[in-house]
Design a protein around this motif. Structure first.
Motif, PDB file in Angstrom:
ATOM      1  N   CYS A 189      10.849  14.219  -2.435  1.00  0.00           N
ATOM      2  CA  CYS A 189      10.427  15.620  -2.454  1.00  0.00           C
ATOM      3  C   CYS A 189      11.504  16.558  -2.994  1.00  0.00           C
ATOM      4  N   LEU A 190      12.686  16.032  -3.328  1.00  0.00           N
ATOM      5  CA  LEU A 190      13.806  16.940  -3.614  1.00  0.00           C
ATOM      6  C   LEU A 190      13.644  17.856  -4.830  1.00  0.00           C
ATOM      7  N   PRO A 191      12.719  17.575  -5.782  1.00  0.00           N
ATOM      8  CA  PRO A 191      12.541  18.569  -6.847  1.00  0.00           C
ATOM      9  C   PRO A 191      12.039  19.931  -6.346  1.00  0.00           C
ATOM     10  N   ASN A 192      11.372  19.987  -5.207  1.00  0.00           N
ATOM     11  CA  ASN A 192      10.688  21.219  -4.808  1.00  0.00           C
ATOM     12  C   ASN A 192      11.476  22.204  -3.951  1.00  0.00           C
ATOM     13  N   PRO A 193      12.175  21.779  -2.900  1.00  0.00           N
ATOM     14  CA  PRO A 193      12.885  22.774  -2.085  1.00  0.00           C
ATOM     15  C   PRO A 193      14.073  23.366  -2.839  1.00  0.00           C
ATOM     16  N   SER A 194      14.441  24.590  -2.466  1.00  0.00           N
ATOM     17  CA  SER A 194      15.665  25.185  -3.001  1.00  0.00           C
ATOM     18  C   SER A 194      16.858  24.480  -2.359  1.00  0.00           C
TER      19      SER A 194
ATOM     20  N   ALA B 176      19.065  25.772  -0.515  1.00  0.00           N
ATOM     21  CA  ALA B 176      19.146  26.269   0.866  1.00  0.00           C
ATOM     22  C   ALA B 176      18.093  25.586   1.748  1.00  0.00           C
ATOM     23  N   GLU B 177      16.897  25.355   1.195  1.00  0.00           N
ATOM     24  CA  GLU B 177      15.857  24.672   1.990  1.00  0.00           C
ATOM     25  C   GLU B 177      16.236  23.225   2.279  1.00  0.00           C
ATOM     26  N   ILE B 178      16.945  22.598   1.341  1.00  0.00           N
ATOM     27  CA  ILE B 178      17.426  21.226   1.600  1.00  0.00           C
ATOM     28  C   ILE B 178      18.369  21.237   2.805  1.00  0.00           C
ATOM     29  N   LEU B 179      19.311  22.174   2.800  1.00  0.00           N
ATOM     30  CA  LEU B 179      20.241  22.274   3.931  1.00  0.00           C
ATOM     31  C   LEU B 179      19.506  22.566   5.232  1.00  0.00           C
ATOM     32  N   ALA B 180      18.489  23.414   5.158  1.00  0.00           N
ATOM     33  CA  ALA B 180      17.813  23.861   6.383  1.00  0.00           C
ATOM     34  C   ALA B 180      16.811  22.843   6.923  1.00  0.00           C
ATOM     35  N   ARG B 181      16.224  22.014   6.031  1.00  0.00           N
ATOM     36  CA  ARG B 181      15.070  21.226   6.463  1.00  0.00           C
ATOM     37  C   ARG B 181      15.221  19.708   6.421  1.00  0.00           C
ATOM     38  N   MET B 182      16.172  19.234   5.638  1.00  0.00           N
ATOM     39  CA  MET B 182      16.212  17.789   5.402  1.00  0.00           C
ATOM     40  C   MET B 182      16.472  16.983   6.675  1.00  0.00           C
ATOM     41  N   SER B 183      17.454  17.407   7.444  1.00  0.00           N
ATOM     42  CA  SER B 183      17.773  16.608   8.636  1.00  0.00           C
ATOM     43  C   SER B 183      16.636  16.685   9.638  1.00  0.00           C
ATOM     44  N   ASN B 184      15.947  17.830   9.709  1.00  0.00           N
ATOM     45  CA  ASN B 184      14.799  17.919  10.625  1.00  0.00           C
ATOM     46  C   ASN B 184      13.703  16.943  10.226  1.00  0.00           C
ATOM     47  N   LEU B 185      13.423  16.864   8.910  1.00  0.00           N
ATOM     48  CA  LEU B 185      12.376  15.935   8.451  1.00  0.00           C
ATOM     49  C   LEU B 185      12.729  14.507   8.857  1.00  0.00           C
ATOM     50  N   ILE B 186      13.968  14.111   8.605  1.00  0.00           N
ATOM     51  CA  ILE B 186      14.357  12.728   8.892  1.00  0.00           C
ATOM     52  C   ILE B 186      14.414  12.472  10.404  1.00  0.00           C
ATOM     53  N   HIS B 187      14.919  13.434  11.166  1.00  0.00           N
ATOM     54  CA  HIS B 187      14.936  13.277  12.635  1.00  0.00           C
ATOM     55  C   HIS B 187      13.525  13.209  13.193  1.00  0.00           C
ATOM     56  N   THR B 188      12.629  13.997  12.632  1.00  0.00           N
ATOM     57  CA  THR B 188      11.248  14.004  13.141  1.00  0.00           C
ATOM     58  C   THR B 188      10.586  12.651  12.905  1.00  0.00           C
ATOM     59  N   ILE B 189      10.772  12.098  11.679  1.00  0.00           N
ATOM     60  CA  ILE B 189      10.219  10.756  11.417  1.00  0.00           C
ATOM     61  C   ILE B 189      10.874   9.746  12.367  1.00  0.00           C
ATOM     62  N   ARG B 190      12.167   9.866  12.542  1.00  0.00           N
ATOM     63  CA  ARG B 190      12.909   8.904  13.357  1.00  0.00           C
ATOM     64  C   ARG B 190      12.447   8.900  14.813  1.00  0.00           C
TER      65      ARG B 190
ATOM     66  N   ASN C 201       0.838  -1.187   0.000  1.00  0.00           N
ATOM     67  CA  ASN C 201       0.000   0.000   0.000  1.00  0.00           C
ATOM     68  C   ASN C 201       0.884   1.251   0.000  1.00  0.00           C
ATOM     69  N   PHE C 202       1.243   1.702  -1.196  1.00  0.00           N
ATOM     70  CA  PHE C 202       2.030   2.933  -1.322  1.00  0.00           C
ATOM     71  C   PHE C 202       1.074   4.116  -1.260  1.00  0.00           C
ATOM     72  N   ILE C 203       1.272   4.983  -0.309  1.00  0.00           N
ATOM     73  CA  ILE C 203       0.344   6.106  -0.087  1.00  0.00           C
ATOM     74  C   ILE C 203       0.928   7.368  -0.700  1.00  0.00           C
ATOM     75  N   ASN C 204       0.145   7.998  -1.590  1.00  0.00           N
ATOM     76  CA  ASN C 204       0.611   9.150  -2.347  1.00  0.00           C
ATOM     77  C   ASN C 204       0.416  10.448  -1.572  1.00  0.00           C
ATOM     78  N   LEU C 205       1.508  10.969  -1.006  1.00  0.00           N
ATOM     79  CA  LEU C 205       1.465  12.320  -0.441  1.00  0.00           C
ATOM     80  C   LEU C 205       2.378  13.231  -1.256  1.00  0.00           C
ATOM     81  N   GLY C 206       2.115  13.227  -2.567  1.00  0.00           N
ATOM     82  CA  GLY C 206       2.810  14.168  -3.448  1.00  0.00           C
ATOM     83  C   GLY C 206       2.038  15.474  -3.487  1.00  0.00           C
ATOM     84  N   PHE C 207       2.757  16.583  -3.328  1.00  0.00           N
ATOM     85  CA  PHE C 207       2.133  17.912  -3.336  1.00  0.00           C
ATOM     86  C   PHE C 207       2.834  18.756  -4.404  1.00  0.00           C
ATOM     87  N   SER C 208       2.124  18.955  -5.504  1.00  0.00           N
ATOM     88  CA  SER C 208       2.719  19.595  -6.680  1.00  0.00           C
ATOM     89  C   SER C 208       3.412  20.923  -6.360  1.00  0.00           C
ATOM     90  N   GLY C 209       4.728  20.956  -6.536  1.00  0.00           N
ATOM     91  CA  GLY C 209       5.491  22.190  -6.300  1.00  0.00           C
ATOM     92  C   GLY C 209       5.653  22.533  -4.831  1.00  0.00           C
TER      93      GLY C 209
END
Lengths: 362, 362
Positions: free
Chosen positions: A244-249, A251-265, A212-220
């Motif tokens: 999701c990497l096509p969407n953030p700039s 700088a946003e990758i640097l600022a947000r990626m580790s938070n997203l993964i830590h939050t899931i973790r 069951n792959f759940i689609n949480l794609g949000f265009s742009g």
């Protein structure tokens, strides 16, 4: 002689069926699809055809709220013995952008179980940008059928009724997919530019693997905001795919990626988290600015993942070079994979994902 | 250390280019595309963007006349040293049906020669159903470029101007394709459901082989009428491909096929004529009537071809079973190949066609 009989049979069969069509077909009865089984949804929430109840998440960005009303990845699972299947449905009045078909944007497609797999049966092609009625498939053999109808990927489904022969029956089927694997992503995840809803890659993954792959794609708008991280992290998921990497700039990758993964973790100490590099790179074949931004995103995301992997052995990266092929014919517009691009992408990511899941007994 | 410098370079490059975009871009000058080279047309006729001058053929069916105004398969060949390319164009007010993207229906796509092949560079995505302006590609390296812009496949192109940097130049390029191979066919030939004009299979064949494949696909109307046979037979062609079998009824195949081939043969005693079985067969996976009609078409066309081949050693048949793959994911709607279906189809028909052409020294 065999050829003669074969030909006679075909002629009679074709004419017989044509005759039937000319005659009055049995009348149709419609059933509200909300009485059937909805699959592909992460929350058991209302409104029925929204991917999530945005009122429960007031802090998420407005664009994510708007896109959460699109029924991408949702499907209706049902059984029927009807010889034809119709749909009567309404969506919002929005129209597709240039890189999508109406069928994918605001239409539907139907798959039926046969020979132990899901086989394409027909589409509900929209006649307008609001309400339509369409015959999806007709002239089928009688007998029981297990069906899966994928809903519009880019529009809000306001209502849906499924039509069958008045002499036939329809009932909810089980959710055919096991486990829950969330794909958080961009327009590409949401389904642009598959030609029909069920060819969006998360839908193909579900049909082809049984998960069951759940689609949480949000265009742009798959930009890894902390509020979105807080929303998806507590869900009861067996795995997370971050596409999701096509969407953030950069700088946003640097600022947000580790938070997203830590939050899931924090909620899931040991589930696999699989990151896919941005596949939106073919626009950069000649556009040097796009190429430089993609290279910078790769550099930053690789760097972040590498750093996180030192502490996290359940974090994986799927690289995107060549994922859509090498001829630049795998996208509609240099950004969004077409069905050829999605097929090529699946040839790499499907075995990679299955291999990772198998290590976790999923 | 290398990584640091690499990163620094990428950041500077990305920021530098972003800075440039923020700054005033040089102004754009537009050139009427009629001053450049038009390729893919069978007649040297007016109106410029119509595939043929229907006034010269009063007897052909009305639907064929209407569809002949669609610019399917036509492309503009030009050279420029501009760093960006724009388009300003008008089409009729028609809108795409559910199985096509706006880009394919009424938009355009650009290819640029690099490394001895045509590489995708960008799309002109329509902003309305009448007139639009779009940046196709920007931020390119300076230097000469040989370009090919494919026109809308399903709409009438009323006007087209190509925009470049005001400091750059633009000029007609040679027709890059040799010989003339006419493909007479259905909606599938015309380009449904490729996601962009240049992914229609005749356009892909031209780019990939260097031959001038001419698109005479007429959506739903490739019915082999004697008047159409009389129109296409006298053309100075090196080969004919007949991919029209999705459109005629089985009875029309019996009534018209041999006339079409005999008519071509009267003008071209020895050119190869290649017939492709109907690929519009996946709608018949569950619809027994469609399956029976397709089987009857196969039976009748095979029978006609076999009979004709006894007298005609330059007549060939390409069979369609499995041509779109075996998973039923190669069409948009069970009839029209999507980009995946076209790619699979090309993997078989491209070598088959090339092999036949090579026997004729073409």
């Amino acid at each position: 002689m065999i050829q003669f009989w074969c030909r006679l049979f075909l002629v009679c069969f074709a004419l017989g069926l044509t005759g039937k069509v000319g005659a009055q077909q049995p009348s149709v009865i419609f059933t509200d699809a909300r009485r059937l089984t909805l699959t592909g949804k992460a929350w058991n929430s209302q409104p029925f055809y929204h991917r999530l109840d945005t009122a429960a998440y007031p802090a998420i960005p407005a664009n994510v709220k708007r896109l959460a009303t699109n029924s991408a990845g949702l499907a209706i699972s049902f059984k029927t013995n009807s010889t034809r299947i119709l749909a009567r449905w309404c969506t919002s009045s929005h129209a597709p952008s240039g890189n999508m078909t109406g069928i994918a944007y605001e239409g539907m497609d139907l798959y039926i179980q046969r020979d132990n797999r899901w086989q394409y049966a027909g589409v509900a092609s929209p006649k307008s940008h609001t309400c339509s009625e369409a015959t999806i498939v007709e002239h089928m053999a009688s007998g029981d059928k297990t069906c899966l109808l994928f809903l519009p990927t880019y529009d809000e489904t306001l209502s849906l009724e499924i039509g069958i022969d008045s002499s036939a029956s329809i009932s909810p089927a089980d959710n055919p997919f096991k486990k829950n694997i969330l794909i958080y992503g961009s327009s590409i995840t949401q389904g642009a530019s598959a030609s029909r809803p069920g060819l969006a890659y998360p839908a193909r993954l579900s049909r082809e693997t049984g998960y069951n792959f759940i689609n949480l794609g949000f265009s742009g708008s798959g930009k890894m905001e902390p509020e979105v991280a807080d929303m998806i992290a507590p869900l009861a998921m067996d795995a997370y795919i971050l596409d999701c990497l096509p969407n953030p700039s950069p700088a946003e990758i640097l600022a947000r990626m580790s938070n997203l993964i830590h939050t899931i973790r924090r909620f899931h100490p040991q589930v696999p988290i699989i990151v896919i590099q941005t596949v939106a790179r073919e626009k950069g074949t000649f556009d040097q600015q796009v190429a430089a931004v993609v290279a910078l995103k790769d550099l930053y995301s690789n760097q972040e993942i590498k750093k996180l992997q030192e502490q996290d052995k359940h974090l994986y990266l799927i690289r995107a070079d060549g994922l859509l092929g090498h001829d630049q014919e795998g996208t509609t517009d240099g950004i969004h994979p077409n069905d050829l691009g999605f097929d090529r992408m699946l040839q790499t990511i499907r075995p990679a994902i299955l291999s990772i899941l198998s290590r976790y007994g999923i």
